[in-house]
Design an enzyme around this catalytic site. Structure first.
Site, mmCIF file in Angstrom:
data_model
loop_
_atom_site.group_PDB
_atom_site.id
_atom_site.type_symbol
_atom_site.label_atom_id
_atom_site.label_comp_id
_atom_site.label_asym_id
_atom_site.label_seq_id
_atom_site.Cartn_x
_atom_site.Cartn_y
_atom_site.Cartn_z
ATOM 1 N N ARG A 130 0.765 13.577 13.805
ATOM 2 C CA ARG A 130 1.224 13.951 12.446
ATOM 3 C C ARG A 130 2.354 13.058 11.945
ATOM 4 O O ARG A 130 3.179 13.456 11.135
ATOM 5 C CB ARG A 130 1.646 15.418 12.386
ATOM 6 C CG ARG A 130 0.514 16.373 12.689
ATOM 7 C CD ARG A 130 0.750 17.735 12.089
ATOM 8 N NE ARG A 130 -0.383 18.585 12.392
ATOM 9 C CZ ARG A 130 -0.485 19.325 13.487
ATOM 10 N NH1 ARG A 130 0.486 19.330 14.375
ATOM 11 N NH2 ARG A 130 -1.539 20.056 13.676
ATOM 12 N N LYS A 152 2.923 1.952 1.093
ATOM 13 C CA LYS A 152 1.505 2.207 0.815
ATOM 14 C C LYS A 152 0.716 1.774 2.049
ATOM 15 O O LYS A 152 0.804 0.618 2.466
ATOM 16 C CB LYS A 152 1.022 1.406 -0.393
ATOM 17 C CG LYS A 152 1.406 2.019 -1.726
ATOM 18 C CD LYS A 152 0.725 1.289 -2.863
ATOM 19 C CE LYS A 152 1.096 1.879 -4.208
ATOM 20 N NZ LYS A 152 0.549 1.105 -5.338
ATOM 21 N N GLU A 194 1.912 -13.398 -5.693
ATOM 22 C CA GLU A 194 2.695 -12.147 -5.716
ATOM 23 C C GLU A 194 4.185 -12.449 -5.906
ATOM 24 O O GLU A 194 4.925 -11.624 -6.422
ATOM 25 C CB GLU A 194 2.458 -11.325 -4.443
ATOM 26 C CG GLU A 194 1.012 -10.876 -4.231
ATOM 27 C CD GLU A 194 0.609 -9.595 -4.965
ATOM 28 O OE1 GLU A 194 1.448 -9.045 -5.706
ATOM 29 O OE2 GLU A 194 -0.548 -9.158 -4.797
ATOM 30 N N LYS A 235 11.286 -5.089 -5.500
ATOM 31 C CA LYS A 235 10.354 -4.034 -5.083
ATOM 32 C C LYS A 235 11.105 -2.827 -4.539
ATOM 33 O O LYS A 235 10.738 -1.678 -4.817
ATOM 34 C CB LYS A 235 9.362 -4.559 -4.044
ATOM 35 C CG LYS A 235 8.369 -3.481 -3.646
ATOM 36 C CD LYS A 235 7.031 -3.965 -3.233
ATOM 37 C CE LYS A 235 6.095 -2.766 -3.036
ATOM 38 N NZ LYS A 235 4.797 -3.162 -2.506
ATOM 39 N N GLU A 245 4.490 6.154 -7.385
ATOM 40 C CA GLU A 245 3.809 5.520 -8.520
ATOM 41 C C GLU A 245 3.387 6.517 -9.598
ATOM 42 O O GLU A 245 2.216 6.618 -9.986
ATOM 43 C CB GLU A 245 2.594 4.707 -8.039
ATOM 44 C CG GLU A 245 2.144 3.696 -9.090
ATOM 45 C CD GLU A 245 1.071 2.734 -8.596
ATOM 46 O OE1 GLU A 245 1.282 2.107 -7.539
ATOM 47 O OE2 GLU A 245 0.048 2.621 -9.280
ATOM 48 N N ARG A 249 6.373 2.060 -10.927
ATOM 49 C CA ARG A 249 5.771 1.282 -9.826
ATOM 50 C C ARG A 249 4.458 0.625 -10.248
ATOM 51 O O ARG A 249 4.060 -0.401 -9.697
ATOM 52 C CB ARG A 249 5.571 2.173 -8.590
ATOM 53 C CG ARG A 249 5.092 1.384 -7.387
ATOM 54 C CD ARG A 249 5.266 2.123 -6.081
ATOM 55 N NE ARG A 249 4.753 1.330 -4.981
ATOM 56 C CZ ARG A 249 4.896 1.620 -3.706
ATOM 57 N NH1 ARG A 249 5.547 2.706 -3.350
ATOM 58 N NH2 ARG A 249 4.392 0.837 -2.762
ATOM 59 N N ASN A 253 1.371 -3.701 -10.503
ATOM 60 C CA ASN A 253 -0.065 -4.000 -10.603
ATOM 61 C C ASN A 253 -0.371 -5.034 -11.678
ATOM 62 O O ASN A 253 -1.528 -5.215 -12.057
ATOM 63 C CB ASN A 253 -0.852 -2.712 -10.889
ATOM 64 C CG ASN A 253 -0.725 -1.714 -9.751
ATOM 65 O OD1 ASN A 253 -0.532 -2.100 -8.597
ATOM 66 N ND2 ASN A 253 -0.794 -0.436 -10.069
ATOM 67 N N HIS A 256 -3.567 -7.042 -11.673
ATOM 68 C CA HIS A 256 -4.476 -6.446 -10.688
ATOM 69 C C HIS A 256 -5.715 -5.800 -11.317
ATOM 70 O O HIS A 256 -6.706 -5.605 -10.630
ATOM 71 C CB HIS A 256 -3.738 -5.424 -9.823
ATOM 72 C CG HIS A 256 -2.841 -6.062 -8.788
ATOM 73 N ND1 HIS A 256 -1.786 -6.887 -9.122
ATOM 74 C CD2 HIS A 256 -2.851 -6.016 -7.420
ATOM 75 C CE1 HIS A 256 -1.186 -7.298 -8.003
ATOM 76 N NE2 HIS A 256 -1.809 -6.795 -6.973
ATOM 77 N N HIS A 260 -8.638 -7.233 -9.604
ATOM 78 C CA HIS A 260 -9.492 -6.428 -8.709
ATOM 79 C C HIS A 260 -10.950 -6.503 -9.127
ATOM 80 O O HIS A 260 -11.844 -6.536 -8.280
ATOM 81 C CB HIS A 260 -9.046 -4.960 -8.710
ATOM 82 C CG HIS A 260 -7.960 -4.680 -7.707
ATOM 83 N ND1 HIS A 260 -7.203 -3.534 -7.741
ATOM 84 C CD2 HIS A 260 -7.509 -5.388 -6.646
ATOM 85 C CE1 HIS A 260 -6.330 -3.558 -6.741
ATOM 86 N NE2 HIS A 260 -6.494 -4.675 -6.075
ATOM 87 N N HIS A 274 -7.364 -12.342 -2.416
ATOM 88 C CA HIS A 274 -6.684 -11.344 -3.247
ATOM 89 C C HIS A 274 -5.612 -11.987 -4.138
ATOM 90 O O HIS A 274 -5.568 -11.743 -5.351
ATOM 91 C CB HIS A 274 -6.051 -10.263 -2.359
ATOM 92 C CG HIS A 274 -5.224 -9.282 -3.128
ATOM 93 N ND1 HIS A 274 -5.769 -8.344 -3.981
ATOM 94 C CD2 HIS A 274 -3.879 -9.129 -3.226
ATOM 95 C CE1 HIS A 274 -4.804 -7.645 -4.549
ATOM 96 N NE2 HIS A 274 -3.640 -8.098 -4.114
HETATM 97 N N1 GLY Z 1 1.472 -3.540 -4.107
HETATM 98 C C1 GLY Z 1 1.853 -2.669 -5.123
HETATM 99 C C2 GLY Z 1 2.704 -1.538 -4.661
HETATM 100 O O1 GLY Z 1 3.151 -1.523 -3.527
HETATM 101 O O2 GLY Z 1 2.924 -0.634 -5.413
#
Ligand code: GLY
Length: 376
Positions: A130, A152, A194, A235, A245, A249, A253, A256, A260, A274
């Protein structure tokens, strides 16, 4: 601008998340201090390193030697390199291997690798017992400036990228910029997209600095640590304000949504990495914003010119084998971003460093833009 001087002191960027706060430590040669840093963070902890076979060839021996020198026991868990390892079967194998290595609460998993390893190992750490803590040791530029920070984690579902996952913050990020020396140049360049993203979305001065200093960054000069630190600070700030997000946040993107769709349209293959898709997507986000009269054509040209100068793709005609037609791209865009009452959400710009979230984009406008772009 005067050249930056390298100091021996690593740069430390704190991520302020209360009782889950952690540091990002950035510097050249830090892998040698992995053991000492883990011992200081969690005295007596045992560890399991999750890595891929390519990264293992370059860096596993050094990581294990550093842990051994600090008296830390470690297990090694190897997975095949590449996005295809972000699946349920490999995730299960990593979880079972962490448990078999008797990693308990209070011990640590170590993600040694690029974005795939960080996402996979981080997700396994979020689930085993957990939730156990983990340390990110990112080995790609993309992972050092973006995916290793912010918590993430996840794997892919047959329905799409990163659809199974969790927010699980690392306990420490160690970004050794010397590890980037062994990266394939195309891989490094893709990660640079990035880096440029942070300037383009919210920091015009940093973007101007990159225009003058990107060659030193690529060559492994002091500009590399400085740029990674600027990105991580940006960041860290965004994640501290909006970890899950629900708002700001989403600015990360930028590029993206188009990116994407193009990446998926190329089957997530080596035809379009990517970061290359993000570069193309950012060029398109700037041009689409200029077309809508939100940003000046001069700013759009400037963004595109810089991405092109470093050798990143900025036009769909540069994608080997071509990209899908407008109908297929529109379907992919609709899948990637939620459609609300027939409108799409995009990250658009008012200029360099001025991104914003637009929830009300008319699909017909996007279609017309794509038709122009794919016709040229
Ligand atoms: N890569 C985008 C984020 O971490 O929100």
């Amino acid at each position: 601008m005067t050249a930056l001087l390298r100091t021996n002191e690593p740069i430390v960027v704190p991520v302020a998340l209360g009782d889950r706060a952690y540091d990002i430590v950035i510097g050249r040669g830090l892998l040698a201090s992995l053991g000492a840093r883990i011992k200081a963070l969690r005295p007596g902890a045992r560890t399991a390193i999750v890595t891929d076979e390519t990264v293992a060839r370059h860096h596993l021996a050094a990581a294990e030697a550093s842990l051994a020198a600090a008296g830390i026991e470690t297990a090694r868990i190897l997975v095949p390199p590449g996005e295809s390892s972000k699946n349920v079967a490999t995730f299960e194998r990593v979880c079972e291997a962490i448990i078999a290595a008797r990693i308990e609460r209070g011990d640590l998993a170590i993600a040694l690798g690029g974005g795939v390893i960080g996402d996979l190992a981080g997700f396994a750490a979020s689930c085993v017992r957990r939730g156990i803590d983990f340390v990110q040791v990112p080995t790609s530029l993309l992972a050092q400036v973006d995916s290793s920070v912010g918590g993430k984690t996840g794997i892919n579902s047959r329905h799409g990228k990163n659809l199974i996952g969790a927010f699980h913050q690392p306990a420490l990020v160690i970004a050794d910029t010397a590890l980037l020396d062994t990266l394939d140049p195309r891989e490094f360049r893709a990660g640079y997209a990035e880096v440029a993203k942070y300037g383009l979305l919210g920091d015009a001065a940093f973007f101007a600095w990159l225009e003058s200093n990107w060659k030193d960054l690529f060559a492994g000069g002091a500009a590399r640590e400085h740029a990674i630190a600027v990105c991580c600070r940006a960041k860290a700030g965004i994640v501290a304000r909006d970890e899950r997000e629900t708002g700001e946040r989403a600015l990360l993107n930028l590029g993206h949504t188009f990116g994407h769709a193009l990446e998926a349209g190329c089957g997530f293959s080596s035809r379009l990495l990517h970061g290359e898709a993000v570069a193309l997507g950012m060029a398109m986000a700037f041009e689409f914003s200029a077309r809508k009269g939100l940003a000046s054509a001069a700013d759009a040209q400037r963004a595109v010119a810089h991405l092109a100068a470093v050798g990143l793709p900025t036009h769909v005609s540069q994608v080997a084998g071509g990209v899908p037609g407008v109908d297929a791209l529109m379907d992919l865009i609709a899948q990637d971003k939620k459609v609300k009452r027939g409108k799409l959400t995009f990250i658009l710009v008012r200029g360099i460093g001025q991104a914003f979230i637009e929830n009300n984009v008319d699909p017909a406008e996007v279609r017309a833009f794509l038709a122009e772009r794919t016709a040229r």
